[in-house]
Enzyme design. Structure first.
Site, mmCIF file in Angstrom:
data_model
loop_
_atom_site.group_PDB
_atom_site.id
_atom_site.type_symbol
_atom_site.label_atom_id
_atom_site.label_comp_id
_atom_site.label_asym_id
_atom_site.label_seq_id
_atom_site.Cartn_x
_atom_site.Cartn_y
_atom_site.Cartn_z
ATOM 1 N N CYS A 1 19.529 27.926 16.186
ATOM 2 C CA CYS A 1 19.114 29.132 15.458
ATOM 3 C C CYS A 1 17.679 29.478 15.859
ATOM 4 O O CYS A 1 17.340 30.639 16.054
ATOM 5 C CB CYS A 1 19.123 28.902 13.949
ATOM 6 S SG CYS A 1 20.715 28.609 13.184
ATOM 7 N N ARG B 1 0.816 -1.222 0.000
ATOM 8 C CA ARG B 1 0.000 0.000 0.000
ATOM 9 C C ARG B 1 0.846 1.266 0.000
ATOM 10 O O ARG B 1 0.412 2.303 -0.471
ATOM 11 C CB ARG B 1 -0.951 0.007 1.205
ATOM 12 C CG ARG B 1 -1.940 -1.133 1.213
ATOM 13 C CD ARG B 1 -2.766 -1.205 -0.078
ATOM 14 N NE ARG B 1 -3.794 -2.244 0.007
ATOM 15 C CZ ARG B 1 -3.603 -3.537 -0.262
ATOM 16 N NH1 ARG B 1 -2.411 -3.966 -0.653
ATOM 17 N NH2 ARG B 1 -4.594 -4.404 -0.148
ATOM 18 N N CYS C 1 25.141 31.781 14.787
ATOM 19 C CA CYS C 1 24.753 30.638 15.631
ATOM 20 C C CYS C 1 26.002 29.910 16.134
ATOM 21 O O CYS C 1 26.871 29.530 15.334
ATOM 22 C CB CYS C 1 23.882 29.679 14.826
ATOM 23 S SG CYS C 1 23.517 28.145 15.694
ATOM 24 N N CYS D 1 4.797 17.714 30.617
ATOM 25 C CA CYS D 1 3.595 16.888 30.687
ATOM 26 C C CYS D 1 3.385 16.373 32.105
ATOM 27 O O CYS D 1 2.302 15.928 32.458
ATOM 28 C CB CYS D 1 3.652 15.752 29.686
ATOM 29 S SG CYS D 1 5.003 14.645 29.924
ATOM 30 N N ASN E 1 12.670 17.067 26.944
ATOM 31 C CA ASN E 1 13.378 18.190 27.571
ATOM 32 C C ASN E 1 14.296 18.901 26.577
ATOM 33 O O ASN E 1 14.765 18.333 25.602
ATOM 34 C CB ASN E 1 14.150 17.726 28.808
ATOM 35 C CG ASN E 1 15.299 16.823 28.436
ATOM 36 O OD1 ASN E 1 16.391 17.285 28.132
ATOM 37 N ND2 ASN E 1 15.059 15.514 28.420
ATOM 38 N N PHE E 2 14.480 20.185 26.870
ATOM 39 C CA PHE E 2 15.234 21.049 25.968
ATOM 40 C C PHE E 2 16.689 20.622 25.851
ATOM 41 O O PHE E 2 17.254 20.626 24.769
ATOM 42 C CB PHE E 2 15.194 22.495 26.463
ATOM 43 C CG PHE E 2 13.837 23.110 26.360
ATOM 44 C CD1 PHE E 2 13.327 23.475 25.122
ATOM 45 C CD2 PHE E 2 13.065 23.327 27.488
ATOM 46 C CE1 PHE E 2 12.065 24.041 25.010
ATOM 47 C CE2 PHE E 2 11.806 23.898 27.386
ATOM 48 C CZ PHE E 2 11.302 24.260 26.150
ATOM 49 N N LYS F 1 11.637 1.018 28.946
ATOM 50 C CA LYS F 1 10.801 1.367 27.788
ATOM 51 C C LYS F 1 11.407 0.882 26.467
ATOM 52 O O LYS F 1 10.692 0.401 25.585
ATOM 53 C CB LYS F 1 10.611 2.881 27.727
ATOM 54 C CG LYS F 1 9.694 3.404 28.800
ATOM 55 C CD LYS F 1 9.479 4.897 28.637
ATOM 56 C CE LYS F 1 8.559 5.399 29.753
ATOM 57 N NZ LYS F 1 8.334 6.857 29.650
HETATM 58 ZN ZN LIG Z 1 22.214 27.178 14.038
#
Ligand SMILES: [Zn+2]
Length: 342
Positions: A171, A9, A241, A184, A128-129, A83
């Site tokens: 950036c 498919r 950056c 969360c 998380n960042f 997990k």
């Molecule tokens: Zn960058």
């Protein structure tokens, strides 16, 4: 030899076709974080026939995960299965023609390059960042495209980051958020949202694998209000950056001042303790010892020890420790030395 019939498919979909399918079968994808987003993207990519998938996660399945983490069941939660392993078990029954590798580890500056290089795409299933900045550093340094995704409450976002072509994560988000943001674990998250964001991440990964053009937007979605916001980021490169312009990879650099404050997990009353020197505790002996002072649950991957109702300490085979029931780093360390010792 793979039977391509099972993929008929999606082969019929002309932008993939047989050629695209063969590319999938020869592709490698790393998924960082096998929670709400990671289980969804892993499910799609395994069903689609991506040949090799590495699942990286440090945590164990808990009952409160089942509301949205689609590859797990009550048995996994009861047994406190890691997990990555629970997902691998489930996925290998869905498609035994692909290789799914489970890595139980906390991704950090010591192992990120080893764990994430050699892949065609990295999918962000983290919550998380700091891990996203780490993924970004590895991706930019090694030229690996990655698909960023995030979901909290009823709001989610995703974008594709192609080093050298699109702006990088740094950036887009130049300032590392400080302190405990909304997570969360503090304001909740809806299962249809994580399903949608994880699915978008999967399709963007598939587009990268067949060489199709990626979505140029940072997409933002609120599923409760049914609102969508697209921001074209294709011109958003920051010529100054640190990561993609100056190749200064702060999140891979132990001496960087950006490293310090992020040793604990955010927003979930859990502190992680990692040790610089490698240690591999004898889990059987440890479980025997701990039985004298509290409730012990164990399997071949970890020992979970609860000295009281409020606290539990999980010791993994690689020596890493999670202290649940506090967000005080000092208290967590003292609980560790109190019960486990050094
Ligand atoms: Zn960058």
């Amino acid at each position: 030899m793979n039977d391509l019939g099972r993929y008929s498919r999606q082969i019929l979909f002309s932008k993939i076709g047989k050629e695209g399918q063969l590319k999938f079968l020869n592709s490698r994808v790393a998924i960082v974080g096998v929670g709400a987003l990671g289980t969804v993207s892993a499910n799609h990519l395994v069903r689609s026939g991506v040949g090799y998938i590495r699942l990286i996660d440090r945590d164990v399945v808990e009952l409160s995960n089942l509301q949205r983490q689609t590859l797990f069941n009550e048995d996994d939660a009861e047994l406190h299965f890691p997990k990555a392993v629970a997902a691998q078990k489930r996925l290998s029954k869905i498609n035994s023609n692909v290789t799914v590798e489970a890595v139980i580890a906390d991704i950090n500056l010591d192992n990120a390059e080893e764990l994430l290089t050699g892949f065609d795409v990295i999918v962000d299933g983290t919550d998380n960042f700091i891990t996203r900045y780490l993924i970004n550093d590895v991706a930019v340094k090694h030229g690996i495209p990655w698909v960023h995704g995030a979901a909290v409450s009823s709001r989610g976002m995703f974008s594709v980051i192609k080093p050298g072509i699109s702006p990088c994560y740094r950036c887009l988000f130049p300032n590392v958020p400080s302190g405990r943001g909304e997570t969360c674990d503090t304001i909740g998250v809806l299962s249809p949202l994580t399903d949608i964001i994880g699915s978008f991440q999967a399709i963007e990964a598939m587009k990268i694998l067949v060489g199709a053009e990626s979505n140029p937007n940072l997409e933002q979605i609120d599923i409760w209000d049914t609102s969508f916001f697209q921001m074209d980021i294709s011109q958003g490169k920051n010529t100054d950056c640190p990561a993609c312009a100056h190749h200064q990879f702060d999140f891979l650099d132990r001496s960087s001042s950006l490293q310090e404050a992020y040793t604990s997990l955010c927003g979930r009353d859990t502190v992680q303790i990692s040790f610089r020197d490698k240690r591999e505790p004898d889990l059987v002996k440890l479980a025997e010892k701990l039985k004298r002072t509290g409730k012990v649950l164990g399997n071949t991957f970890l020992v979970r020890f609860s000295p009281n109702e409020e606290t539990s300490i999980v010791i993994f085979k690689d020596g890493r420790v999670l202290v649940h029931g506090t967000n005080d780093v000092v208290k967590a360390k003292s609980l560790y030395s109190q019960y486990i010792g050094n």
